[in-house]
Enzyme design. Structure first.
Site, PDB file in Angstrom:
ATOM      1  N   GLY A  35      -3.663   4.393  -2.896  1.00 59.97           N
ATOM      2  CA  GLY A  35      -4.118   3.089  -3.390  1.00 59.97           C
ATOM      3  C   GLY A  35      -4.770   3.132  -4.757  1.00 59.97           C
ATOM      4  O   GLY A  35      -5.525   2.223  -5.114  1.00 59.97           O
ATOM      5  N   SER A  70      -3.746   2.581  -7.726  1.00 54.92           N
ATOM      6  CA  SER A  70      -3.189   1.813  -8.860  1.00 54.92           C
ATOM      7  C   SER A  70      -4.088   0.686  -9.335  1.00 54.92           C
ATOM      8  O   SER A  70      -4.028   0.281 -10.493  1.00 54.92           O
ATOM      9  CB  SER A  70      -1.827   1.220  -8.475  1.00 54.92           C
ATOM     10  OG  SER A  70      -1.996   0.273  -7.437  1.00 54.92           O
ATOM     11  N   SER A 104     -13.393  -1.715   6.511  1.00 57.72           N
ATOM     12  CA  SER A 104     -13.720  -3.092   6.099  1.00 57.72           C
ATOM     13  C   SER A 104     -14.783  -3.629   7.035  1.00 57.72           C
ATOM     14  O   SER A 104     -14.869  -3.203   8.197  1.00 57.72           O
ATOM     15  CB  SER A 104     -12.466  -3.961   6.217  1.00 57.72           C
ATOM     16  OG  SER A 104     -12.811  -5.333   6.145  1.00 57.72           O
ATOM     17  N   TYR A 115      -5.382  -7.042  10.764  1.00 60.07           N
ATOM     18  CA  TYR A 115      -6.197  -6.232   9.835  1.00 60.07           C
ATOM     19  C   TYR A 115      -7.398  -5.636  10.571  1.00 60.07           C
ATOM     20  O   TYR A 115      -7.705  -4.447  10.441  1.00 60.07           O
ATOM     21  CB  TYR A 115      -6.647  -7.140   8.700  1.00 60.07           C
ATOM     22  CG  TYR A 115      -7.422  -6.479   7.588  1.00 60.07           C
ATOM     23  CD1 TYR A 115      -6.790  -5.631   6.680  1.00 60.07           C
ATOM     24  CD2 TYR A 115      -8.788  -6.735   7.413  1.00 60.07           C
ATOM     25  CE1 TYR A 115      -7.496  -5.048   5.630  1.00 60.07           C
ATOM     26  CE2 TYR A 115      -9.497  -6.166   6.375  1.00 60.07           C
ATOM     27  CZ  TYR A 115      -8.849  -5.320   5.480  1.00 60.07           C
ATOM     28  OH  TYR A 115      -9.552  -4.752   4.440  1.00 60.07           O
ATOM     29  N   ALA A 116      -8.085  -6.473  11.363  1.00 62.29           N
ATOM     30  CA  ALA A 116      -9.274  -6.007  12.092  1.00 62.29           C
ATOM     31  C   ALA A 116      -8.915  -4.880  13.048  1.00 62.29           C
ATOM     32  O   ALA A 116      -9.634  -3.875  13.151  1.00 62.29           O
ATOM     33  CB  ALA A 116      -9.894  -7.175  12.857  1.00 62.29           C
ATOM     34  N   LYS A 164      -8.293  -1.698  10.991  1.00 63.53           N
ATOM     35  CA  LYS A 164      -9.503  -1.089  10.426  1.00 63.53           C
ATOM     36  C   LYS A 164     -10.444  -0.591  11.531  1.00 63.53           C
ATOM     37  O   LYS A 164     -11.146   0.407  11.340  1.00 63.53           O
ATOM     38  CB  LYS A 164     -10.222  -2.083   9.496  1.00 63.53           C
ATOM     39  CG  LYS A 164      -9.420  -2.463   8.241  1.00 63.53           C
ATOM     40  CD  LYS A 164      -9.214  -1.278   7.302  1.00 63.53           C
ATOM     41  CE  LYS A 164      -8.605  -1.719   5.963  1.00 63.53           C
ATOM     42  NZ  LYS A 164      -8.443  -0.612   5.019  1.00 63.53           N
ATOM     43  N   ILE A 173     -15.310  -7.823  -2.184  1.00 61.88           N
ATOM     44  CA  ILE A 173     -15.289  -7.103  -3.457  1.00 61.88           C
ATOM     45  C   ILE A 173     -14.333  -7.845  -4.399  1.00 61.88           C
ATOM     46  O   ILE A 173     -13.291  -8.362  -3.961  1.00 61.88           O
ATOM     47  CB  ILE A 173     -14.813  -5.642  -3.255  1.00 61.88           C
ATOM     48  CG1 ILE A 173     -15.599  -4.963  -2.113  1.00 61.88           C
ATOM     49  CG2 ILE A 173     -14.924  -4.849  -4.559  1.00 61.88           C
ATOM     50  CD1 ILE A 173     -17.117  -4.928  -2.270  1.00 61.88           C
TER      51      ILE A 173
HETATM   52  N1  LIG Z   1     -11.257  -6.222  -1.768  1.00 61.80           N
HETATM   53  C1  LIG Z   1     -12.071  -6.331  -0.756  1.00 61.80           C
HETATM   54  O1  LIG Z   1     -12.918  -7.221  -0.714  1.00 61.80           O
HETATM   55  C2  LIG Z   1     -12.002  -5.345   0.397  1.00 61.80           C
HETATM   56  C3  LIG Z   1     -12.935  -5.495   1.422  1.00 61.80           C
HETATM   57  C4  LIG Z   1     -12.892  -4.616   2.496  1.00 61.80           C
HETATM   58  C5  LIG Z   1     -11.985  -3.588   2.517  1.00 61.80           C
HETATM   59  N2  LIG Z   1     -11.086  -3.470   1.515  1.00 61.80           N
HETATM   60  C6  LIG Z   1     -10.134  -2.356   1.611  1.00 61.80           C
HETATM   61  O2  LIG Z   1     -10.200  -1.587   0.429  1.00 61.80           O
HETATM   62  C7  LIG Z   1      -8.925  -1.005   0.164  1.00 61.80           C
HETATM   63  C8  LIG Z   1      -8.521  -1.382  -1.249  1.00 61.80           C
HETATM   64  O3  LIG Z   1      -8.540  -2.794  -1.355  1.00 61.80           O
HETATM   65  P1  LIG Z   1      -8.325  -3.542  -2.754  1.00 61.80           P
HETATM   66  O4  LIG Z   1      -9.037  -4.834  -2.646  1.00 61.80           O
HETATM   67  O5  LIG Z   1      -8.597  -2.623  -3.871  1.00 61.80           O
HETATM   68  O6  LIG Z   1      -6.761  -3.837  -2.594  1.00 61.80           O
HETATM   69  P2  LIG Z   1      -5.646  -4.225  -3.644  1.00 61.80           P
HETATM   70  O7  LIG Z   1      -6.237  -4.570  -4.967  1.00 61.80           O
HETATM   71  O8  LIG Z   1      -4.790  -5.223  -2.951  1.00 61.80           O
HETATM   72  O9  LIG Z   1      -4.859  -2.811  -3.781  1.00 61.80           O
HETATM   73  C9  LIG Z   1      -4.153  -2.305  -2.696  1.00 61.80           C
HETATM   74  C10 LIG Z   1      -3.692  -0.895  -3.014  1.00 61.80           C
HETATM   75  O10 LIG Z   1      -2.881  -0.423  -1.922  1.00 61.80           O
HETATM   76  C11 LIG Z   1      -1.612   0.018  -2.442  1.00 61.80           C
HETATM   77  N3  LIG Z   1      -0.543  -0.223  -1.465  1.00 61.80           N
HETATM   78  C12 LIG Z   1      -0.283  -1.383  -0.819  1.00 61.80           C
HETATM   79  N4  LIG Z   1       0.788  -1.217  -0.013  1.00 61.80           N
HETATM   80  C13 LIG Z   1       1.193   0.066  -0.171  1.00 61.80           C
HETATM   81  C14 LIG Z   1       2.242   0.839   0.388  1.00 61.80           C
HETATM   82  N5  LIG Z   1       3.099   0.325   1.298  1.00 61.80           N
HETATM   83  N6  LIG Z   1       2.377   2.127   0.007  1.00 61.80           N
HETATM   84  C15 LIG Z   1       1.549   2.655  -0.919  1.00 61.80           C
HETATM   85  N7  LIG Z   1       0.519   1.990  -1.479  1.00 61.80           N
HETATM   86  C16 LIG Z   1       0.352   0.702  -1.106  1.00 61.80           C
HETATM   87  C17 LIG Z   1      -1.405  -0.829  -3.676  1.00 61.80           C
HETATM   88  O11 LIG Z   1      -0.432  -0.229  -4.509  1.00 61.80           O
HETATM   89  P3  LIG Z   1       0.459  -1.146  -5.532  1.00 61.80           P
HETATM   90  O12 LIG Z   1      -0.454  -1.600  -6.623  1.00 61.80           O
HETATM   91  O13 LIG Z   1       1.484  -0.212  -6.040  1.00 61.80           O
HETATM   92  O14 LIG Z   1       0.989  -2.250  -4.711  1.00 61.80           O
HETATM   93  C18 LIG Z   1      -2.830  -0.822  -4.267  1.00 61.80           C
HETATM   94  O15 LIG Z   1      -3.065   0.391  -4.927  1.00 61.80           O
HETATM   95  C19 LIG Z   1      -7.975  -1.542   1.238  1.00 61.80           C
HETATM   96  O16 LIG Z   1      -7.846  -0.603   2.277  1.00 61.80           O
HETATM   97  C20 LIG Z   1      -8.690  -2.774   1.733  1.00 61.80           C
HETATM   98  O17 LIG Z   1      -8.326  -3.094   3.050  1.00 61.80           O
HETATM   99  C21 LIG Z   1     -11.071  -4.317   0.449  1.00 61.80           C
END
Ligand SMILES: NC(=O)c1ccc[n+]([C@@H]2O[C@H](COP(=O)([O-])OP(=O)(O)OC[C@H]3O[C@@H](n4cnc5c(N)ncnc54)[C@H](OP(=O)(O)O)[C@@H]3O)[C@@H](O)[C@H]2O)c1
Length: 215
Positions: free
Chosen positions: A3, A5, A108, A121-122, A125, A154
């Site tokens: 993840g 990227s 999460s 999702y829940a 996680k 976030i």
């Molecule tokens: N944002 C929040 O508020 C929040 C809160 C709680 C938990 N989280 C958790 O934190 C983590 C990161 O979240 P984020 O908000 O940074 O998410 P995001 O901006 O949506 O980024 C998701 C990441 O996962 C990669 N990804 C998605 N599908 C994939 C696949 N099939 N194979 C390989 N890589 C894949 C994406 O790669 P590409 O760019 O190539 O698609 C990207 O790097 C996640 O596990 C999320 O559940 C986030």
């Protein structure tokens, strides 16, 4: 790590590089984490010993409970839970053999509290939290420590995709911290639990949510 990227994962890569780590972060195009065989093959082909594994990649497609299809459920579980399981299974034994390892799973707050539309999702996680505890007890004696970080809201694409601007504004008013968290704030906590500075905490789910779940 996975993840890397964008979003939280990108911030983790940048923080680790600042701290001098050599980071291997395959892109989605290089490794689709939903593909079990690809994950196994990728892990098996890694040549250098891996001391730290961060499972960050995840997705949170919203659907009311009765609308979650089997295909969507399978996809969310494959990415959010089974890929971390497979990577841990491939990499933790080597860490144990070398007597050092740190694994950080990005969970999460929805593994601990609920909000409509987030059942798949829940479940994924919550499973990741169970994986974290299970690995922790199997590998603690070999100095492989495994923790989960549970972010709240976030400021990343995921939050803006799943919450309208009005919903984000309402959340910000509700949050004790009075703002969303930043990816860098999560990366800092990950950096600690991924380092030797953490020597005795394992199997924990560390909530980083600006106080949201205390309400
Ligand atoms: N944002 C929040 O508020 C929040 C809160 C709680 C938990 N989280 C958790 O934190 C983590 C990161 O979240 P984020 O908000 O940074 O998410 P995001 O901006 O949506 O980024 C998701 C990441 O996962 C990669 N990804 C998605 N599908 C994939 C696949 N099939 N194979 C390989 N890589 C894949 C994406 O790669 P590409 O760019 O190539 O698609 C990207 O790097 C996640 O596990 C999320 O559940 C986030």
């Amino acid at each position: 790590m996975t993840g890397g990227s964008r979003g939280i994962g990108r911030a983790i890569v940048e923080r680790f590089e600042e701290l001098g780590a050599r980071v291997i972060a395959p892109s989605h195009a290089e490794l689709d984490l939903r593909d079990a065989a690809a994950v196994e093959a990728y892990a098996a082909a890694l040549e250098d010993p891996i001391d730290i594994l961060v499972n960050d990649a995840g997705a949170n497609p919203l659907a009311t409970f009765d609308q979650v299809s089997d295909a969507q459920l399978a996809e969310v579980l494959a990415l959010n839970l089974l890929a971390p399981f497979r990577l841990c299974r491939a990499l933790a034994p080597g860490m144990a053999q070398r007597g050092y390892g740190r694994i950080v799973n990005i969970s999460s707050i929805w593994s601990l509290v609920a909000k409509p539309g987030r059942a798949a999702y829940a479940v994924s996680k919550s499973g990741l939290n169970g994986l974290t505890r299970s690995l922790a007890v199997e590998f603690a004696a070999q100095n492989v420590l495994v923790n989960a970080i549970a972010p709240g809201f976030i400021a990343t694409e995921m939050t803006y995709r799943n919450n309208s601007p009005d919903e984000v504004a309402a959340l910000v008013r509700q949050l004790p911290a009075g703002r969303l968290g930043t990816p860098e704030e999560i990366a800092e906590v990950v950096a600690f639990f991924a380092s030797s500075r953490n020597a005795f905490t394992t199997g924990q789910v560390i909530v980083c949510d600006g106080g949201y779940t205390c309400l």
